[in-house]
Scaffold this motif. Structure first.
Motif, PDB file in Angstrom:
ATOM      1  N   MET A  60       0.842  -1.196   0.000  1.00 40.36           N
ATOM      2  CA  MET A  60       0.000   0.000   0.000  1.00 40.36           C
ATOM      3  C   MET A  60       0.871   1.236   0.000  1.00 40.36           C
ATOM      4  SD  MET A  60      -3.057  -1.110  -0.143  1.00 40.36           S
ATOM      5  CE  MET A  60      -3.932   0.442   0.156  1.00 40.36           C
ATOM      6  N   GLY A  61       0.433   2.231  -0.734  1.00 36.53           N
ATOM      7  CA  GLY A  61       1.198   3.460  -0.827  1.00 36.53           C
ATOM      8  C   GLY A  61       0.341   4.686  -0.600  1.00 36.53           C
ATOM      9  N   TRP A  62       1.000   5.744  -0.203  1.00 36.98           N
ATOM     10  CA  TRP A  62       0.377   7.069  -0.117  1.00 36.98           C
ATOM     11  C   TRP A  62       1.117   8.004  -1.069  1.00 36.98           C
ATOM     12  CZ3 TRP A  62      -4.061   8.296   2.306  1.00 36.98           C
ATOM     13  CH2 TRP A  62      -4.530   7.447   3.309  1.00 36.98           C
ATOM     14  N   PHE A  63       0.340   8.762  -1.800  1.00 37.20           N
ATOM     15  CA  PHE A  63       0.860   9.751  -2.725  1.00 37.20           C
ATOM     16  C   PHE A  63       0.123  11.062  -2.468  1.00 37.20           C
ATOM     17  CE2 PHE A  63       3.351   7.242  -5.803  1.00 37.20           C
ATOM     18  CZ  PHE A  63       3.029   5.966  -5.382  1.00 37.20           C
ATOM     19  N   ARG A  64       0.666  12.143  -3.011  1.00 36.74           N
ATOM     20  CA  ARG A  64      -0.024  13.419  -2.902  1.00 36.74           C
ATOM     21  C   ARG A  64       0.170  14.227  -4.179  1.00 36.74           C
ATOM     22  NH1 ARG A  64       3.749  16.230   1.806  1.00 36.74           N
ATOM     23  NH2 ARG A  64       5.588  16.618   0.500  1.00 36.74           N
ATOM     24  N   GLN A  65      -0.778  15.127  -4.390  1.00 35.62           N
ATOM     25  CA  GLN A  65      -0.704  15.976  -5.571  1.00 35.62           C
ATOM     26  C   GLN A  65      -1.166  17.377  -5.216  1.00 35.62           C
ATOM     27  OE1 GLN A  65      -2.785  14.436  -9.005  1.00 35.62           O
ATOM     28  NE2 GLN A  65      -1.528  15.646 -10.384  1.00 35.62           N
ATOM     29  N   ALA A  66      -0.241  18.313  -5.367  1.00 38.38           N
ATOM     30  CA  ALA A  66      -0.550  19.730  -5.155  1.00 38.38           C
ATOM     31  C   ALA A  66      -0.987  20.339  -6.481  1.00 38.38           C
ATOM     32  CB  ALA A  66       0.669  20.437  -4.597  1.00 38.38           C
ATOM     33  N   PRO A  67      -1.715  21.444  -6.450  1.00 38.16           N
ATOM     34  CA  PRO A  67      -2.184  22.068  -7.690  1.00 38.16           C
ATOM     35  C   PRO A  67      -1.032  22.398  -8.626  1.00 38.16           C
ATOM     36  CG  PRO A  67      -3.315  23.027  -5.821  1.00 38.16           C
ATOM     37  CD  PRO A  67      -2.245  22.131  -5.262  1.00 38.16           C
ATOM     38  N   GLY A  68      -1.165  21.985  -9.873  1.00 37.18           N
ATOM     39  CA  GLY A  68      -0.162  22.280 -10.870  1.00 37.18           C
ATOM     40  C   GLY A  68       1.097  21.431 -10.810  1.00 37.18           C
ATOM     41  N   LYS A  69       1.101  20.451  -9.933  1.00 36.91           N
ATOM     42  CA  LYS A  69       2.276  19.590  -9.787  1.00 36.91           C
ATOM     43  C   LYS A  69       1.910  18.135 -10.054  1.00 36.91           C
ATOM     44  CE  LYS A  69       4.763  22.499  -6.490  1.00 36.91           C
ATOM     45  NZ  LYS A  69       5.471  22.523  -5.184  1.00 36.91           N
ATOM     46  N   PRO A  70       2.885  17.328 -10.432  1.00 34.25           N
ATOM     47  CA  PRO A  70       2.594  15.902 -10.640  1.00 34.25           C
ATOM     48  C   PRO A  70       2.364  15.188  -9.317  1.00 34.25           C
ATOM     49  CG  PRO A  70       4.934  16.323 -10.931  1.00 34.25           C
ATOM     50  CD  PRO A  70       4.289  17.653 -10.759  1.00 34.25           C
ATOM     51  N   ARG A  71       1.706  14.062  -9.397  1.00 38.90           N
ATOM     52  CA  ARG A  71       1.501  13.238  -8.196  1.00 38.90           C
ATOM     53  C   ARG A  71       2.848  12.700  -7.741  1.00 38.90           C
ATOM     54  NH1 ARG A  71      -3.747   9.472  -8.240  1.00 38.90           N
ATOM     55  NH2 ARG A  71      -4.460  11.514  -8.993  1.00 38.90           N
TER      56      ARG A  71
END
Length: 125
Positions: free
Chosen positions: A34-45
């Motif tokens: 299992m993984g956690w990722f994040r994505q900010a506006p205008g940026k890649p995941r």
């Protein structure tokens, strides 16, 4: 087909803490990385953390090392992300993901097979 549902996001001040949860509906959760990722506006995941199927192996992005902790409860089919000492730059939509092919090691978006819908984390300065 695996379904993942995140919860626990919200608004927090810098220095604060949040715990994200991701609940899986399938019966073979205990075999997945299992993984956690994040994505900010205008940026890649981007990769945040991963935990192996048995829960004994973890890996973190340098940016969260020492502040975030990933854990899982295979009996409940839940993976957690405890986030502490939060910074404004941690603001993003956070996603959990399942890799059904490997017991540990996946850190690329392309290696994960199933994704949750995401939960917003906003850290105010």
């Amino acid at each position: 087909q695996e379904q993942l549902v995140e919860s626990g996001g919200g608004l927090v001040q810098a220095g604060g803490s949040l715990r994200l949860s991701c609940t899986a509906t399938g019966s073979t959760f205990r075999t997945y990385t299992m993984g956690w990722f994040r994505q900010a506006p205008g940026k890649p995941r981007e990769f945040v953390a991963t935990i192996g199927a048995r829960g004994s192996n973890t890996n973190y992005a340098d940016s969260v090392q020492g502040r975030f902790t990933v854990s899982r409860d295979n009996a409940k089919s839940v993976v957690y992300l405890q986030m502490s000492s939060l910074k404004p730059e941690d603001t993003a939509v956070y996603y959990c993901a399942a890799d059904v092919d490997r017991e540990f090691g996946a850190i690329l978006v392309s290696e994960y097979d199933y994704w949750g819908q995401g939960t917003q984390v906003t850290v105010s300065s």
